[in-house]
Enzyme design. Structure first.
Site, PDB file in Angstrom:
ATOM      1  N   SER A   1     -11.602  50.886 125.839  1.00 35.28           N
ATOM      2  CA  SER A   1     -10.593  51.035 126.889  1.00 35.28           C
ATOM      3  C   SER A   1      -9.491  50.013 126.681  1.00 35.28           C
ATOM      4  CB  SER A   1     -11.231  50.820 128.267  1.00 35.28           C
ATOM      5  OG  SER A   1     -10.255  50.776 129.286  1.00 35.28           O
TER       6      SER A   1
ATOM      7  N   TYR B   1     -15.999  44.711 134.459  1.00 30.56           N
ATOM      8  CA  TYR B   1     -15.736  45.832 133.548  1.00 30.56           C
ATOM      9  C   TYR B   1     -14.950  45.364 132.336  1.00 30.56           C
ATOM     10  CZ  TYR B   1     -13.986  50.379 131.944  1.00 30.56           C
ATOM     11  OH  TYR B   1     -13.662  51.481 131.187  1.00 30.56           O
TER      12      TYR B   1
END
Length: 283
Positions: free
Chosen positions: A137, A150
């Protein structure tokens, strides 16, 4: 592009929805023997109907990880492509995220993919070829408030890939990371559920309300830079099949230009802008 017969079977994690489901469908449509996995086998019925082989796999379970790799190897000798896609976003203020919640984030987003990579590598070495594609990501390149857990997991995924890639290159194996920006999937709904619920007297109560509102807007279908799962799946397919892949594929406007802007901006300026975007008490 390399052909399916040259590459071999594809094992994909996290195929119950979103990018994983779209990637499994894309590989199958391209003629690959595709093994789609998820914790809930009922969520894979649509992919089974498309011709994918389906396996039950919780990436945090060692027995399940071994069974999935062995199922592919019994039939084909080695996994040709491993797509590490399974994951979720743990969000909320760092002070209120428990260590158990942080461990679950890393067990799923980091250790699950790392262990599956370890399990497929012996077969890939024997075959003299193979590719590991990690669905990472832009969150692995840029860290912002509210997403520390995260981001930490995605930064770890990036670091592991950079170490692993030159280690396995002499054996004919490549490691490629796909870094999407925001995607309109069920990821948002799962993310919002992870924000700690610590009551109205929490010093972060306003912050968490604004964080939830901001993430809904950031991931809303049709929003600025927001992509579909199919868009990202096509990038995963490309990363797995081009003869000479890049080490990273940044997918979408935000993934391509966000890290550049972050690298150029002073930390304190980024902090100040973040507090304006997601206000907290005292801001």
């Amino acid at each position: 592009m390399l052909k399916a017969a040259e590459i071999g079977p594809v094992l994909i994690t996290g195929c119950s929805s979103g990018v994983g489901r779209a990637a499994a469908a894309a590989f199958r449509a391209a003629g690959f023997e595709t093994f789609a996995t998820a914790r809930d086998p009922l969520a894979l019925e649509q992919l089974r109907a498309l011709g994918c082989a389906t396996l039950t796999l919780d990436v945090t379970d060692e027995d399940a990880r071994r069974a999935a790799v062995e199922a592919v190897e019994r039939q084909f000798g080695a996994v040709g492509v491993l797509v590490n896609n399974a994951g979720y976003g743990q969000y909320g203020p760092i002070e209120e995220i428990t260590l158990d919640e942080m461990r679950r984030q890393f067990e799923t987003n980091v250790f699950g993919g790392m262990r599956l990579s370890q399990l497929v590598l012996p077969g890939m070495r024997r075959a003299g070829k193979g590719r590991i594609v990690n669905v990472s990501s832009v969150a692995g390149r840029v860290s912002v408030m509210g997403g520390g857990a995260y981001h930490a997991a995605k930064f770890a995924t990036e670091a592991i890939a950079d170490a692993l890639r030159p280690e396995v290159e002499p054996f004919g194996i490549d490691v490629v990371n796909v870094l999407p920006g925001p995607i309109a999937t069920h990821f948002e709904a799962t993310l919002l559920k992870t924000i700690p619920k610590t009551g109205d007297d929490s010093p972060y109560a306003l912050f968490k309300e604004n964080l939830a509102r901001g993430m809904r807007a950031f991931l809303a279908r049709g929003g600025f830079g927001v992509m579909t799962a199919d868009h990202v799946a096509n990038a995963v397919l490309k990363a797995a099949t081009v003869a000479r892949p890049r080490t990273r594929y940044n997918v979408g406007f935000i993934a391509k230009f966000g890290p550049v802007g972050r690298a150029l901006a002073p930390d304190r300026l980024v902090d100040a802008v973040s507090r304006l975007v997601i206000p907290n008490k005292g801001s």
